[in-house]
Design a protein around this motif. Structure first.
Motif, mmCIF file in Angstrom:
data_model
loop_
_atom_site.group_PDB
_atom_site.id
_atom_site.type_symbol
_atom_site.label_atom_id
_atom_site.label_comp_id
_atom_site.label_asym_id
_atom_site.label_seq_id
_atom_site.Cartn_x
_atom_site.Cartn_y
_atom_site.Cartn_z
ATOM 1 N N TRP A 437 78.979 0.692 24.682
ATOM 2 C CA TRP A 437 77.945 0.034 25.471
ATOM 3 C C TRP A 437 76.992 1.075 26.060
ATOM 4 O O TRP A 437 77.321 2.240 26.194
ATOM 5 N N TYR A 438 75.796 0.612 26.409
ATOM 6 C CA TYR A 438 74.789 1.443 27.074
ATOM 7 C C TYR A 438 74.280 0.634 28.282
ATOM 8 O O TYR A 438 73.926 -0.543 28.126
ATOM 9 N N LEU A 439 74.217 1.272 29.448
ATOM 10 C CA LEU A 439 73.750 0.583 30.656
ATOM 11 C C LEU A 439 72.844 1.500 31.474
ATOM 12 O O LEU A 439 73.011 2.722 31.471
ATOM 13 N N GLY A 440 71.896 0.889 32.186
ATOM 14 C CA GLY A 440 71.035 1.664 33.080
ATOM 15 C C GLY A 440 69.738 0.944 33.368
ATOM 16 O O GLY A 440 69.692 -0.289 33.439
ATOM 17 N N VAL A 441 68.666 1.718 33.527
ATOM 18 C CA VAL A 441 67.330 1.164 33.770
ATOM 19 C C VAL A 441 66.318 1.958 32.956
ATOM 20 O O VAL A 441 66.582 3.091 32.530
ATOM 21 N N ASN A 442 65.152 1.336 32.726
ATOM 22 C CA ASN A 442 64.061 2.045 32.062
ATOM 23 C C ASN A 442 62.740 1.603 32.677
ATOM 24 O O ASN A 442 62.636 0.533 33.277
ATOM 25 N N ARG A 443 61.723 2.450 32.521
ATOM 26 C CA ARG A 443 60.406 2.091 33.047
ATOM 27 C C ARG A 443 59.695 1.142 32.083
ATOM 28 O O ARG A 443 60.020 1.078 30.889
ATOM 29 N N GLU A 444 58.712 0.443 32.595
ATOM 30 C CA GLU A 444 58.054 -0.624 31.841
ATOM 31 C C GLU A 444 57.354 -0.111 30.589
ATOM 32 O O GLU A 444 57.318 -0.790 29.562
ATOM 33 N N SER A 445 56.797 1.094 30.639
ATOM 34 C CA SER A 445 55.930 1.562 29.558
ATOM 35 C C SER A 445 56.675 2.248 28.413
ATOM 36 O O SER A 445 56.033 2.883 27.569
#
Length: 550
Positions: A437-445
């Motif tokens: 699995w991969y988890l986290g956050v990313n920016r919109e662009s």
């Protein structure tokens, strides 16, 4: 027919020296009038006896006397002025107040202007405006609501009223300007441009008010953050004081026990020594007694008595003191005390760390948010639950899905409908039964169509699990994580302003990894990648779990 008021004006009763109404008026031989004190003081301070009005030179200073006629006229004028002041109290609203345009004709008290004339370049009160309303020549003049600086409303080149607006040059012009200097330009009446500008100004005002409101809200957010910070600081201080107080108490107890052990051992040694000394003194006493007997016997000349007392020849029975000593051993006492203290503190520290981790988990869980997966961003091979809370890899690419800009084309990932551009937020994901699995956050662009590394440099803050037991933070460079037992539920916490993204093992209340020093400048989206299906070995879904429910 109404009678006109031809009474004397205030100017006729003003002293040209003090510029106030006469007090004891006198007349000079040249016919000019002054206050008696004013003219005398004037002459007293001058080398010549000149009239202040006409400069008539008097060789000798005239003998001045109060002019009773003018004095009486001044009294009547004062009374008349008082009556006018009292009669005009009911119409005080007409007098010019600060910020209002005064009449240019009124002398003395300036009355508020009713209109301004663009031809005469003057403003008039109701009384002095009457000629513009009755005389045929003045009726043609252009009147407007009273304004100051009438000269600024005239064309400096043609001396005509500025009645038009040139859109081409964005300036006010007169009628002659449109024929001469602004020919073929887009010219409109001032009123038309005025209405357009008013609409634009209202729009600008609304935008400014909105900006003001946003900043006021931001001020409240900052104040609230300060309040929360003070609460957190107070709570941390209280917890820290409690922990360190407990530690200091444990150390003090260990010190007391150590000192008590030393003192008890010393006391035992002292008592033992005292017992040995008493016993030795008793033996010494017996030996001294025997010595005296032996000495007395040795002086006897009685052969029989000496031989019959042969038992006195031997010393009395005593203890063998050769191996007996008083030598207490303190060696290892400090080591044992410190070792015991270390064991005590270690147990306490483990307990406190467990409690602190739970407190930390509860702290971040306060910022829990409700998330829903966005199908418009999901890779075509992903399967989302109807409620948008679960995602898994389907191993079969869906067809006829629009390749919209939001959709990921390479990574098997999906974002949420919710995004965050300030503050702090937290969510939990069940990863039980998964090998990848991969988890986290990313920016919109982020680029959603090409193969790029999932690194902070490219706008991703991610940790992953591969091969069932290999954990890694995809930092710059990647960091291998030491995870003793695989988490069943992972918590993700983001502090936008502080630039922190942290991952937790929820059930163990343990921090797995933190990205720090991040610089966020745009919206952040929670990121989910359930990994490849692998013939069913990784078929379990990633599940967005309600926070606080295990």
């Amino acid at each position: 027919m109404a009678s006109a008021n031809y009474g004397p004006s205030e100017d006729q009763f003003l002293c040209s020296i003090c510029l106030d109404v006469f007090t004891d008026p006198v007349s000079t031989p040249c016919g000019h009038n002054f206050c008696i004190n004013c003219i005398n003081e004037h002459w007293n301070t001058s080398d010549q006896n000149l009239c202040p009005t006409c400069n008539k030179d008097f060789i000798t200073r005239p003998d001045l006397r109060v002019n009773t006629f003018i004095s009486e006229m001044v009294v009547q004028f004062r009374q008349s002025a008082q009556q006018k002041a009292s009669s005009s109290s009911s119409s005080e609203q007409q007098e010019s107040k600060p910020g209002e345009v005064p009449c240019d004709v009124c002398t003395g008290t300036k009355v508020k202007a009713l209109k301004s004339c663009l031809v005469c370049l003057a403003s008039y009160c109701e009384t002095h405006l009457e000629p513009h309303l009755t005389m045929s020549g003045l009726k043609r003049h252009q009147l407007m609501d009273p304004v100051e600086n009438l000269e600024g409303r005239m064309c400096t080149k043609h001396d005509k009223p500025l009645e038009l607006f040139c859109k081409s040059d964005q300036t006010c012009v007169c009628m002659l300007c449109t024929v001469l200097d602004h020919k073929m330009h887009d010219v409109v009446p001032l009123k038309e441009e005025y209405e357009e500008k008013k609409v634009e100004l209202k729009k600008n005002e609304a935008e400014i008010q909105q900006m003001i409101q946003k900043r006021r809200v931001k001020i409240q957010e900052i104040k609230h953050s300060v309040d929360l910070s003070e609460e957190d600081a107070g709570r941390e201080k209280a917890e820290g004081v409690q922990v360190f107080t407990d530690l200091m108490e444990s150390v003090e107890r260990g010190l007391k026990e150590f000192l008590k052990t030393i003192e008890e051992k010393q006391e035992t040694t002292k008592k033992q020594a005292e017992a040995f000394i008493r016993e030795l003194e008793e033996e010494i006493s017996e030996l001294m007694k025997r010595s005296a007997e032996v000495e007395q016997l040795s002086l006897s000349e009685d052969h029989l008595h000496l031989l019959q007392s042969s038992n006195i020849h031997q010393p009395p029975p005593t203890k063998d003191w050769t191996e007996i000593s008083v030598c207490p051993s303190y060696e290892g006492t400090v080591v044992r005390a410190v070792s015991q203290l270390e064991e005590t503190l270690s147990k306490k520290m483990k307990k406190w760390f467990a409690e602190m981790k739970m407190v930390q988990m509860k702290m971040v869980q306060k910022f829990a948010v409700d998330l829903t997966l966005d199908p418009e961003t999901a890779h075509p091979e992903l399967i989302l639950s109807d409620d948008g809370k679960q995602v898994k890899h389907g191993d079969v690419k869906k067809k006829k899905l629009p390749n919209n800009p939001e959709r990921f084309s390479y990574w098997f990932c999906v974002l949420t409908k919710q995004s965050f551009s300030s503050g702090r937020f937290y969510f939990e994901v069940q990863v039980e039964g998964k090998t990848e699995w991969y988890l986290g956050v990313n920016r919109e662009s982020v680029n959603r169509k090409k193969i790029i590394s999932l690194s902070p440099q490219n706008g991703y803050w991610i940790i992953w699990l591969i091969n069932g037991n290999e954990y890694k933070a995809l930092d710059d460079p990647p960091v291998v994580l030491s995870v003793t037992s695989g988490p069943q539920k992972v918590g993700v916490f983001v502090d936008y302003e502080e630039g922190v993204v942290s991952f937790y093992d929820v059930e163990a209340a343990a921090l797995i990894y933190s990205f720090t020093g991040c610089s966020f400048t745009e919206k952040l989206f929670p990121f989910f990648n359930p990994g490849v299906y692998y013939d069913g070995r990784n078929s379990a879904p990633l599940i967005i779990s309600p926070v606080g429910v295990n």
